[in-house]
Design an enzyme around this catalytic site. Structure first.
Site: not given
Ligand code: F6R
Length: 357
Positions: A241, A257, A351
């Protein structure tokens, strides 16, 4: 930035980090202290006592705190904990389950789906979020909602997304001694940040040195099942990330293993792997031996092997210290690639596409 000497240029490192990931990392000890106060303020209904299991449901940066909680509680309380990273909850979830629904944004669809299922099953829900739909729903449904400050990436909010859940467990009498553990943790983080801050030159900065080893290579992080497994996964996620680069992880003794056999071919690609061994004082003596033997097996085949040791006495300090080092490594790796660590375009795109359909 792709000249390793540039890791000594403060201006270049800062110019590469307009989203302030390094600043958020620097403030982690204060974040942990604030998170404890936030968690302690939370009113927990008395009917939440005597639970038979704990579930933390969340994704990505909002789920990793659940893994810390799982390992911490496993040591301290005789109660099963699982972390659910899915739309669906396991069938065992019922009215005796304490369920933390964790989403920094409050809008992650898998977490909202699991929240709806937990509500149907009558679980004792606590929401942990900065806002969004999760806050709206949980407040409307009358569950305790822990609201943490906005303005940083979920993966930079690990203190906010972990420590309030531990404070709730302490209120319920499931764990104790949190303040003492946190005092050690924040002391260690404060000392680590001095060593790893951008002002500290490469020669004295472990995080910059490891980032330089990762540059142009594929990091493979090896932890230990039941302890540093969560850290290995976190290092991998942070390289992905923040550094926008691939990385892989696995755990001892399981990797002895299977994965350990795969170091014969293709030799050219194996030579591009940069291995990290996460070491903890609490590792089983046989696992420590396994690590040493494994090192001998892959020596000369892979690009390099780095061992990183946890710090502190308490489990929280040991896991978090290793995590903190990996967090800094990933931001310096981003600097070397000339990439802003903060945006996560592919997550946002997914998303957005999913929201459209
Ligand atoms: C972004 C990050 C992602 C979000 C994940 C869930 O910094 O680390 O892994 O954490 O997409 O989103 P949230 O945390 O808003 O539920």
């Amino acid at each position: 930035m792709n000249n390793l000497n540039d890791l000594n240029s403060l201006e270049r490192i800062k110019a590469n980090d307009p989203g302030g990931m390094l600043d958020a990392l620097w403030k982690m000890p204060e974040q942990c202290e604030e998170a404890l106060a936030i968690g302690r303020k939370t009113e927990i209904p008395s009917k939440y006592g005597s639970v038979s299991n704990i579930v933390v449901t969340g994704l990505g940066g909002s789920a990793i705190g659940g893994d810390f909680l799982r390992l911490y509680v496993t040591d301290k309380a005789g109660i099963p904990v699982i972390v659910n990273r899915d739309y669906n909850l396991p069938a065992f979830v019922d009215s005796k389950t304490l369920l933390f629904a964790v989403s920094y944004s409050g809008n992650t669809e898998e977490t909202l789906s699991a929240y709806a299922q937990a509500r149907e099953k009558g679980a004792r829900i606590v929401a942990l979020t900065n806002g969004g739909k999760l806050r709206q729903l949980a407040e409307g449904d009358g569950y305790p909602v822990i609201v943490v400050p906005a303005g940083i990436s979920p993966r930079a909010a690990t203190g906010y997304l972990l420590i309030p859940t531990l404070a709730v467990l302490e209120k319920l009498g499931l764990i104790s001694g949190l303040a003492v553990e946190l005092e050690e943790l924040t002391r260690i983080l404060r000392s680590l940040r001095e060593q790893m801050q951008p002002e500290a030159p490469v020669e004295q900065n472990t995080a910059k040195q490891i980032a330089a080893r990762f540059y142009g290579k594929i990091p493979v992080i090896w932890g230990v099942g039941g302890s540093t497994e969560v850290v290995a996964m976190r290092w991998k996620g942070q390289v992905n990330e923040n550094g926008k680069a691939p990385a892989y992880w696995n755990i001892f003794p399981e990797l002895n293993h299977n994965e350990i056999v795969g170091f014969e071919e293709p030799t050219a690609l194996l030579g591009q792997l940069e291995i990290v061994l996460l070491r903890d004082t609490d590792d089983h003596p046989r696992v420590q031996k396994r690590m040493d033997i494994s090192k001998d097996i892959i020596k000369g085949v892979v690009s390099g092997i780095t061992e990183v040791r946890s710090q502190g006495e308490g489990r929280l300090s040991r896991l978090f210290s290793l995590t903190y080092i990996g967090d800094y490594v990933s931001v310096y790796l981003a600097a070397l690639y000339g990439i802003d660590p903060t945006p996560v375009r592919n997550i946002d795109y997914l998303k957005q596409k999913l929201a459209e359909s």
